[in-house]
Design an enzyme around this catalytic site. Structure first.
Site, short mmCIF file in Angstrom:
data_model
loop_
_atom_site.label_atom_id
_atom_site.label_comp_id
_atom_site.label_asym_id
_atom_site.label_seq_id
_atom_site.Cartn_x
_atom_site.Cartn_y
_atom_site.Cartn_z
N HIS A 43 0.83 -1.22 0.00
CA HIS A 43 0.00 0.00 0.00
C HIS A 43 0.86 1.26 0.00
O HIS A 43 0.38 2.32 -0.38
CB HIS A 43 -0.93 0.01 1.21
CG HIS A 43 -1.88 -1.14 1.23
ND1 HIS A 43 -2.78 -1.35 0.22
CD2 HIS A 43 -2.06 -2.14 2.12
CE1 HIS A 43 -3.47 -2.46 0.49
NE2 HIS A 43 -3.06 -2.95 1.63
N ARG A 68 7.70 -5.16 3.05
CA ARG A 68 6.43 -5.81 2.73
C ARG A 68 6.26 -5.77 1.22
O ARG A 68 6.31 -4.70 0.61
CB ARG A 68 5.23 -5.14 3.38
CG ARG A 68 3.96 -5.90 2.93
CD ARG A 68 2.74 -5.61 3.73
NE ARG A 68 2.22 -4.28 3.47
CZ ARG A 68 1.10 -3.82 4.00
NH1 ARG A 68 0.40 -4.59 4.82
NH2 ARG A 68 0.69 -2.60 3.75
N GLU A 148 -5.11 -12.10 7.13
CA GLU A 148 -6.01 -10.94 7.15
C GLU A 148 -7.34 -11.22 6.46
O GLU A 148 -8.08 -10.29 6.14
CB GLU A 148 -5.32 -9.72 6.51
CG GLU A 148 -4.54 -10.02 5.24
CD GLU A 148 -3.67 -8.84 4.78
OE1 GLU A 148 -3.80 -7.73 5.32
OE2 GLU A 148 -2.85 -9.04 3.87
N ASP A 174 -7.77 -4.99 7.19
CA ASP A 174 -8.35 -5.97 6.28
C ASP A 174 -9.12 -7.04 7.03
O ASP A 174 -10.17 -7.49 6.57
CB ASP A 174 -7.24 -6.61 5.44
CG ASP A 174 -6.95 -5.81 4.18
OD1 ASP A 174 -7.90 -5.37 3.54
OD2 ASP A 174 -5.77 -5.62 3.85
#
Lengths: 257, 257, 257, 257, 257, 257
Positions: A43, A68, A148, A174
């Site tokens: 993200h 990530r 998630e 999430d």
């Protein structure tokens, strides 16, 4: 002390969370009193070039650096390690098969299928022979699988059993969307908290590390109580927001007397 | 003479191996007396932007430019060609299915499924009509499948039979790890050398090109003897290391008299 | 008026098509009288960093911004939205399964599996709560599946039936290659025009938006007549070419009197 | 040991000479066995951004970092120090006035007029108070004035007498052009060698450091004999050239047997 | 309301102070509740490219953008305006001559000698004719001369009398070094405070704007009382430091209960 | 044929004018049928890095490349040549002294004081010895002094007499502002046209090259008639504007039938 050693010692470890793909911004963030820095390619805005350069910025601070990756981009998991990352967090590991692919990209044979070529990572690490790098890397670098979604939770025991998976990372926003079937986003949704605690518990029982993103600092104590030890927080946006409030608050107080 | 023509003429071709994602560094490397330059996106730091810009740097030198993509990133194989690459090397082609996906990304129909859009590559190539580009590209651009695991070796004949696969590229470090089941990394591991020779032999028998990475220059004669004609060497780190030794050696000799 | 609203009102919308991965070039292109700007990551040079920065350039002009992702890179579809894109165009959606994966990456649950984290997109959008972003995004952002092969055409009804697919985008060059079995590339190939018209018709019947790339401006009236409303044109190269012809033409006319 | 301490101890110090404005290339160069790295902004391609980022790359190696500024750009001398440089080399210091302006930009009051603001340099240096930074910087950072013309040589004693000038750096190519009145460029021009030696001698007599660029390694012993202790060599181009010769030489020898 | 109008209305205006040359970091900083953003090219890392791109980031937030140029780089003052800056701050304006050069670079004839060519600034400004841009710019853009040395203070009245100088900006750290003849750096040095107040007073009497850098927020009320209205604060490093303290403080409090 | 040879042959030469600091955009612009490309560092966004990289883009097209430096930045004139530029345009050469400084930066001794170090320019030029580079450069590279103010016009004969000044470049917008004492900006202001013609005439009489910026193509014939041979036009913004008008015009005509 490496990240692996630190977590093995059950120390609470708070990582900043960089989304700005710029090695100087990361250098400034790494200079703050966080315990580690994570570079977010899912993200956040980090990409191949910024990860390659920003890893050096974090290493200069002497702290561990995590990356990530985007969903399913296991090619990038290997690359992050080749660039010098200490750990990789993979989002949306929703099945044992996902976990196996992730682990394969993170560990050298015979555990996984990671390809040889630490072009940048080995020189950045310091004096080490190729052979020692091969032998030691599988233990030193950590693979965190993000749980998630409901399918991920249902597959948790299987995921934990995959060789090469070192920890579980809970994405609470999430998870709240999943838990509410798309109705709400709430990183501290009360209805899911029991499940979140169960994830930490089962992860620890499996001898692996439990990690979670902490958006609201007030939840920190509770998740530590559940057994989470790696806490992620502190995106540039969040730190800017807290810092501006604090700084402008002090200025305005001085002006208004 | 294109890379395809050169290899068809059985000429020994030595490619530099760039891992620094910077078009000026590539320009300097391309000015050295290598026969070609490869941009490495798997273990090196090259990425979409650096490949797009560095291909122009190599083209300015008049030499062929190759791109190694990350594992499984066949979207990038097509993009490298759209940017102007003469060949693509795909790592970890471990099965016929891998080879088919790779070939599909490299060749226009009816051989493969490459999508039309040579936005940068065609203007960079020189005067050519769209129709000629369509007709000639499949022969001109080369697809090298990396064989660097036991499953890949076992699937070798099948891989060689895939239409659109033009050559085999041996990754000797990974192959040594595979051959030793994770025990050692040694690009000249004696136990695997017979198999390496067999790969070259079967590749040539199939009418395709045999390529290999040469880390230790002393192995060059032996692999040429096996039939390998495209030899990769000369990463920026390796060239810097050899060059500094040579330059500082001369300086120190002059000082010490 | 958002792109979704504009297309719902059946307005002809012409998008520029940027292939140069530079936010200043995009700023200049967005200042021209196009209705929208698309950033091309498949055949153009755009990449994660340029998309992140260029979306802001387009937003400053008040126009919608679309992103075309590389083949199969659905991780990037989600990222484009997280960066603030209004729509994503996915190439080579050749099956219902492809369409499902694409839709999953574009829509939050329960429609899809898009992961939460609009790090840049939400602040760029303006004042909106997290909850409203979650609730409104699925309707606001558009997923265009590219139909450009025979299998895609055969699967068209199934693709149109996938929840979360908002429109079909025809790639006429690839379609001509497919239609001619690799023999010709011709974006206005007469033999395929009936099929192109049928795609528009069936797309509109399914209540979805029909889009197409227009290379030759003379075809524009015909495709609008077929029902296409989103027309893509105007890459930097094409606009430079038209503009230089026009400008140098005027200069030379002035000189030659 | 800082650069100042090292030169005060009369140690021969060999600095690499980076002209490629890319922090990763600098990282690789800094990893080679040079004693220091200089970033060249005059004839090399370094600029504000690359200097800011590359200084961190050199610091990570634990070596001193020098910056050569463009002609007359004393604003950049201050900036290089603010970014963390240990020394600055100023070209074309042809008069006492030039030397005074340069020194003013390099030293805090009362010696010079350097402005306060070590935004990046101080955090990069390690734990140090603002007050200590102010007090210690003038001694720690070195100002090298380049002597490379006849007027400069004539003004040498005056230049050496300027407070804040720590050393003289001879540019032998320019000096040969000056000495031959534009007729030849020859960094080892025999006619000028006596003058070059005189520069070293008078510099040392003034208690300052003598530095020189060494293009031909065979001259190194001779200039060390003259009293030069800081020797610059090893641009990326030169190191690539030496390294490729060495590497391809070994490969070709292996092939030809 | 433009910066000029805002200051003319005597409104306290607090500008953030960006030193990180990255347009995304600036975008995040501009989204915080500061009234304006300054891009620092003297001690910060901003350069031509980052200023060009970051001005757009600030404009997107609707806030004024200022640029501090390096010492004596009046070519850059003009460029900052051509890129779209609303004001420029010039350091080390130590004489009337310095002020005249600065003003010449900031204002079109007949006031100054600014050259025509708002390549980026005019399109970014919105709909405006070339003629209106010429006529209105001199009033709209502000020139702040930094007073931070004894000679500058002595020349203050002359500097204030230079047509085209719109305000005085006090650099308190440098001023403390100057005031103490190099002995201390202390932005709130008590001995200089009377002089600082006098600067504000005389600036306002001359009908111009008084600005100052505020490092310690507790001094804000006092300088506002002196008449300063433009207050600079909030570098990325400072905001990160305040923000991390606040965020980690809350987390640790939650953990420790 | 070099730019110097072309102008010596009195050929009309039309240069594009790049203001976007991106080497890919420059590559696309250089591919259009202009005779040369100028990189603008004064009002355009070009900077050290973009000039270094974009010069290679233009060279790849086989066309000459010019660089316009910022006001008074003669350090950059030398650097542009070191990077490979064929000519430099210096704005605001308002006196003989300005012209002398500019010429000094452009020519090697004995004509000027250009410093040796063609780090990038020489390898980019092709096979040439250092000695030939020294001997040939002064004739090959061109120095254009911009005349765009009344003082410049008054000093014209003196400027033309400076050894090393090869041509005069008229900036008609600034000249109109100067001519109207700041009242109007109009690149074809009738009142100044006689003077503009006189500049061309006197420049040619002095045996030097006359150049001018052409904003309105309709003026081209008239200025060629005056004797101008180097005509600058075609910024990215202008070419985009002409091209979009042409392309959208054709599309709209097709749609409206």
């Amino acid at each position: 002390m490496s990240l692996a050693e630190r977590l093995a010692a059950d120390e609470i470890t708070i990582t900043a969370w960089s989304g700005v793909p710029d090695s100087l911004t990361v250098e400034l963030l790494a200079a703050q009193p966080f315990d580690a820095v994570t570079l977010d390619m899912q993200h956040g805005g980090h990409h191949e070039d910024s990860v390659l350069r920003s890893i050096a910025s974090v290493q200069k601070s002497g702290k561990p650096v995590l990356v990530r990756i985007p969903v399913g981009r296991f090619d990038m998991a290997s690359r992050a390690l080749d660039f010098g990352a200490d750990a990789v967090i993979a989002p949306m590991i929703n099945s044992v098969e996902d976990a196996q692919k992730f682990a394969a990209s993170m560990k050298y044979p015979p555990v996984g299928e990671r390809s040889w070529g630490p072009t940048f990572g080995m020189p950045r690490y310091g004096k080490i022979s190729q052979q020692d790098w091969l032998t030691q890397s599988n233990d030193r670098v950590l693979a965190f699988a993000m749980v998630e979604t409901r399918p991920a939770f249902e597959a948790l025991d299987g995921i934990l059993a995959v060789p090469g998976i070192d920890g579980i990372f809970v994405g609470p926003s999430d998870f709240s969307i999943a838990w509410s079937n798309g109705a709400v986003v709430d990183s501290t949704l009360e209805e899911m908290m029991g499940t979140v605690a169960a994830i930490a518990e089962r992860t620890r029982e499996a001898g692996k590390f439990a990690a979670i993103y902490v958006i609201d600092p007030k939840i920190a104590g509770r998740v530590v109580g559940m057994g989470f030890r790696l806490l992620a927080t502190g995106s540039e946006g969040q730190v800017f927001s807290y810092g501006t409030a604090s700084l402008l608050g002090a200025i305005n107080q001085s002006i208004k007397g």
